[in-house]
Design a protein around this motif. Structure first.
Motif, PDB file in Angstrom:
ATOM      1  N   ARG C  14       0.854  -1.308  -0.417  1.00  0.00           N
ATOM      2  CA  ARG C  14      -0.025  -0.018   0.148  1.00  0.00           C
ATOM      3  C   ARG C  14       0.956   1.009  -0.020  1.00  0.00           C
ATOM      4  O   ARG C  14       1.694   1.424   0.797  1.00  0.00           O
ATOM      5  N   ASP C  15       0.657   2.140  -0.745  1.00  0.00           N
ATOM      6  CA  ASP C  15       1.197   3.224  -0.802  1.00  0.00           C
ATOM      7  C   ASP C  15       0.360   4.046  -1.728  1.00  0.00           C
ATOM      8  O   ASP C  15       0.574   4.761  -2.556  1.00  0.00           O
ATOM      9  N   ASP C  16      -0.390   5.241  -0.324  1.00  0.00           N
ATOM     10  CA  ASP C  16      -1.271   6.485  -1.142  1.00  0.00           C
ATOM     11  C   ASP C  16      -1.123   7.214  -1.585  1.00  0.00           C
ATOM     12  O   ASP C  16      -0.901   8.183  -2.598  1.00  0.00           O
ATOM     13  N   SER C  19       0.171   6.661  -4.613  1.00  0.00           N
ATOM     14  CA  SER C  19      -1.094   6.609  -5.746  1.00  0.00           C
ATOM     15  C   SER C  19      -2.081   8.230  -6.112  1.00  0.00           C
ATOM     16  O   SER C  19      -2.230   7.950  -7.293  1.00  0.00           O
ATOM     17  N   ARG C 178      -8.279   4.813   5.558  1.00  0.00           N
ATOM     18  CA  ARG C 178      -7.740   4.249   3.792  1.00  0.00           C
ATOM     19  C   ARG C 178      -8.497   4.790   3.297  1.00  0.00           C
ATOM     20  O   ARG C 178     -10.197   4.319   2.464  1.00  0.00           O
TER      21      ARG C 178
END
Lengths: 98, 550, 207
Positions: C14-16, C19, C178
């Motif tokens: 996960r890498d906001d 994104s 999230r």
């Protein structure tokens, strides 16, 4: 150069959004009013200037650009400069006698 | 070489054997896979299929031109063939060629990552590539005849002709979108997925060139998207945009078309330059000369390359000011390209050069790219351009850059990296022969075009004056030699990939990360975190005295 | 090499931040896509100033203004829905997204009436009335239909994005820690707003 792998979310309060929104509405009002006055060639310049100001607020606050990293700002400058070059260089052709 | 397998402690199943989804084997384990390596291989095979078709069309065009008048096909078919040859070669072979195949496969490995940052988006770009390819095929096969506009779709003809221009436009639009998604993925991957120790200036130069390419893909491709969409809308709905009968300006179309399509030339050539920068140090056993200059010249080419588009339109009726400005900047863009060539040559100086096939293709690249570049400067000069515009001189020029440059770059990359990708080595002797035949055939094919173009042979003409025939015959014979060479080369590679001797982890002695992992690579590339301490081309162990270059 | 070290070097997928970066890059392509149209517009307006002026009289500023306000307001509610999500106020966030979608429909209904009125007056691509007009006006209306049409298409895509988001909130895939997909959809929505900020004066306010 390398970006940190950090994840801090920046919470913007509702009030700020309403404030920006009111500002945007005000600018919309100004641009409609001003368009009724004939400034000749300046009309379009003024209209575009106001549109740019509005976009600046949308970008910075609604789209949170103000709180993003430097890389994002560099990116957006790159994209805008590219577009301005595409537009401007086309006018090397059109604004001179063909 | 290649037979001395290194004693590896343990061999894990490679990406060729391990599936990322519930299908263990078979076609579904491939076409639904999100592994960047599998996607790269899928691009490789779909791209080669289109390449074969386009080469065949090129062969037919050359055969038709061996004698004046009708030889094997009629004029309309001829027009359709060169259009399809252009569309397929450009949008389905050269543009995706290096980034989508070798970029997908090696970019994550080279920066020490497990995969690209958006693996599913990556798969989606492949689907769009195939989908766009299907539209291109549809424009060939649907009743009405395939497009006959040339790959540039110039208005007003593209609005008025009754052939299948619309499927071809849709194909180019979708392929553009696929290219954008790949570019977007690469930029974000390079920013976010680098190994913590992989600083910007430790990245291999291939990655730098892909980074510059990706920016052009993201920022220039939408222009062609909207322009082709406008032509499509004009064709279908009769909206007045470019059609002069409705007040439109066809020159504006040309502006918009070349705003993308000139930078697209750099989308094609930059990754090939990256491949050259990878191969030369390895086969010279020397650190690359002027690492930062090569890295930044990629960005400079990307930037200046976006400012020169109108040099394709000097005879289209632009203003004098525009002609002057665009001619000037065209000269400026040659500087970063020359910087690269000088740095490559300096790298080889006093190196211990090993003439393996990848290096031989790189040599051809440098010579042919330089010829293409110099003739490009001739074409960029206003006065000479009037004389040479729309002659076969232009055709020769861009084939020297696109095929002699990028095409040979792709061949070099294949010979360099395919042993890593499949873990098997091709026959080096056959490959060297194939290189010789391809290079001879290639030059025999395009060199005569320079001469006859200078003498006045127009491009894209079906018929010609008898005085040009000797050149056309030479050129056509060149095309046969070239095709024989290509067949030998691809057969050799194919047999090598299937049955060749197993190769070691590092058959060429490369220093970048992809040579420090298992061959073929395992599913997530690295068994353990790679140790990144030096720059990508550290050949100090081979060099006698201390070098000052980085 | 221990597994913990491996995990530190390769953080979970996960890498906001990544994104958002990807989304911004995508927005740039959208920007340049419309940019191409703005170049066409600029050139033709430069060539046919008088005719653009005349043609613009046909458009109804009130409808344009209403749509501007609708989009600005929806932009604000979209931005607020992120704040609400960050604060863990899921219900409020969902409500704000619904309001955003509501404004989008106001926009589209308005657009529908505007276009039908134009078509009733015989101004549509290829119509006899339009072809009888001078070249500059044909170009103006060609661009008007293409640019506002493409923009409306983006409004529809934005609505689809938000419907997806609502579904994912319901499924619990988007929550107060999230929410990058909500952020990205909102970014897309703001872009739609940004483009309208320029379309409005360029088409409706040439007086």
């Amino acid at each position: 150069m390398s970006e940190h792998r950090h994840e801090e979310s920046h919470v913007i309060e509702y009030g700020n959004y309403i404030f920006i929104w009111l500002g945007l509405l005000a600018f919309t009002g100004i641009t409609v009013t001003v368009s009724g006055i004939d400034f000749g060639n300046w009309t379009i310049v003024i209209a575009l200037f106001i549109a740019c100001v509005k976009s600046w607020y949308v970008l910075n606050y609604f789209m949170h650009m103000k709180y993003e990293d430097k890389v994002f700002k560099l990116f957006i400058v790159t994209a805008l400069v590219t577009f301005i070059i595409f537009l401007g260089f086309t006018f090397w052709d059109y604004s001179f006698v063909r | 070489m290649a037979k001395t397998a290194m004693p590896e402690e343990k061999v894990e199943p490679s990406y060729l054997e391990v599936s990322t989804n519930k299908y263990k084997k078979g076609i579904l384990s491939w076409i639904l896979s999100v592994d960047h390596k599998r996607i790269g291989i899928m691009y490789l095979f779909s791209m080669m299929a289109f390449f074969t078709v386009a080469v065949f069309f090129g062969f037919l065009i050359r055969l038709e031109l061996i004698a004046p008048g009708r030889t094997i096909i009629d004029a309309q078919t001829y027009n359709q063939l060169f259009t399809l040859h252009g569309i397929i070669m450009i949008f389905l072979f050269i543009i995706p060629g290096l980034p989508a195949v070798f970029g997908n496969f090696f970019l994550p490995i080279m920066i020490g990552a497990k995969d690209v940052i958006f693996p599913r988006l990556n798969l989606m770009s492949w689907y769009m590539f195939v989908f766009g390819g299907l539209f291109a095929v549809a424009s060939m096969l649907l009743p009405g005849g395939s497009a006959d506009t040339g790959w540039m779709f110039y208005v007003p003809y593209s609005v008025r002709t009754n052939t299948n221009v619309l499927p071809a436009l849709i194909a180019a639009f979708i392929l553009g979108f696929s290219s954008i998604l790949t570019g977007l993925n690469f930029i974000t991957t390079i920013h976010r997925m680098r190994h913590p120790d992989m600083s910007w200036f430790k990245m291999p130069l291939f990655v730098w060139s892909l980074y510059a390419t990706a920016w052009i893909q993201v920022l220039a491709t939408p222009i062609i998207g909207i322009t082709l969409a406008l032509v499509g809308i004009e064709r279908v709905l009769g909206v007045g945009i470019f059609d002069p009968a409705l007040g439109g300006d066809p020159v504006l179309y040309q502006h918009l078309f070349w705003i993308y399509s000139h930078p697209a030339v750099y989308i094609m050539i930059l990754p090939a330059m990256g491949v050259v920068s990878e191969i030369i140090p390895v086969f010279s056993r020397r650190s690359i000369f002027g690492y930062k200059f090569i890295a930044f010249s990629s960005l400079a080419i990307a930037f200046f390359g976006s400012l020169v588009w109108a040099h394709h339109m000097f005879t289209a009726g632009m203003s004098d000011t525009a002609q002057f400005v665009f001619s000037f900047i065209t000269y400026v863009v040659s500087i970063p390209s020359a910087i690269k060539v000088f740095n490559w040559l300096s790298t080889m100086y006093k190196g211990s050069i090993k003439l393996d096939p990848p290096f031989l293709y790189v040599m051809s690249f440098i010579v042919q790219f330089s010829i293409g570049g110099f003739t490009g400067l001739m074409l960029g000069a206003l006065s000479l351009n009037i004389h040479l515009q729309d002659t076969s001189f232009v055709v020769a020029h861009f084939h020297y850059v696109m095929f002699g440059g990028t095409g040979f770059g792709i061949f070099a990359a294949m010979h360099y990296w395919l042993p890593k990708m499949f873990g098997r080595m091709y026959n080096l002797k056959v490959a060297t022969w194939a290189w010789g035949i391809v290079t001879v055939g290639y030059n025999a094919l395009y060199m005569p075009m320079f001469i006859m173009g200078y003498l006045g042979m127009p491009r894209r003409y079906y018929d010609y004056l008898p005085q040009f025939q000797p050149y056309h015959v030479a050129s056509t014979i060149g095309s046969w030699i070239l095709i024989i060479g290509l067949i030998i080369m691809f057969t050799n590679l194919w047999i090598g990939m299937r049955k060749g001797p197993k190769t070691s982890m590092n058959p060429w002695g490369g220093e970048t990360l992809e040579w420090k992992i298992q061959t073929p690579p395992i599913l997530e590339n690295f068994r353990e975190v790679p140790d990144i301490h030096a720059g990508p081309y550290d050949y100090s162990k081979y060099e006698t005295k201390k070098e000052t270059t980085k | 090499m221990s597994s913990t070290e491996y995990a530190a070097a390769y953080p979970a997928h996960r890498d906001d931040y990544g994104s958002r970066m990807g989304m911004w890059l995508f927005l740039f392509t959208e920007l340049i896509l419309f940019g191409g149209l703005f170049i066409v517009y600029a050139v033709y307006r430069y060539m046919h100033q008088q005719e653009f002026h005349m043609a613009a009289q046909e458009l109804n500023t009130t409808i344009g203004l209403t749509n501007t306000i609708a989009l600005l307001t929806s932009s604000m509610t979209a931005a607020m829905s992120i704040t609400a999500m960050q604060k863990g106020n899921v219900r409020f966030s969902k409500g704000l997204i619904w309001i955003t979608i509501g404004f989008a429909f106001v926009f589209m209904v308005n657009k529908f009436f505007e276009w039908s009125a134009k078509i009733q007056h015989g101004i549509f691509p290829g119509s006899k009335d339009l072809l009888a007009k001078p070249n500059g006006e044909i170009l103006y209306f060609g661009l008007y239909y293409v640019m506002t049409g493409l923009h409306t298409l983006h409004v529809i895509i934005g609505v689809i994005f938000f419907l997806f988001i609502l579904r994912q909130i319901k499924q619990g895939k988007i929550h107060s820690t999230r929410y990058v997909r909500l952020e990205n959809s909102a970014l897309y929505w703001h872009l739609v707003d940004l483009i309208w900020i320029f379309l409005f004066p360029l088409f409706y306010l040439i007086h």
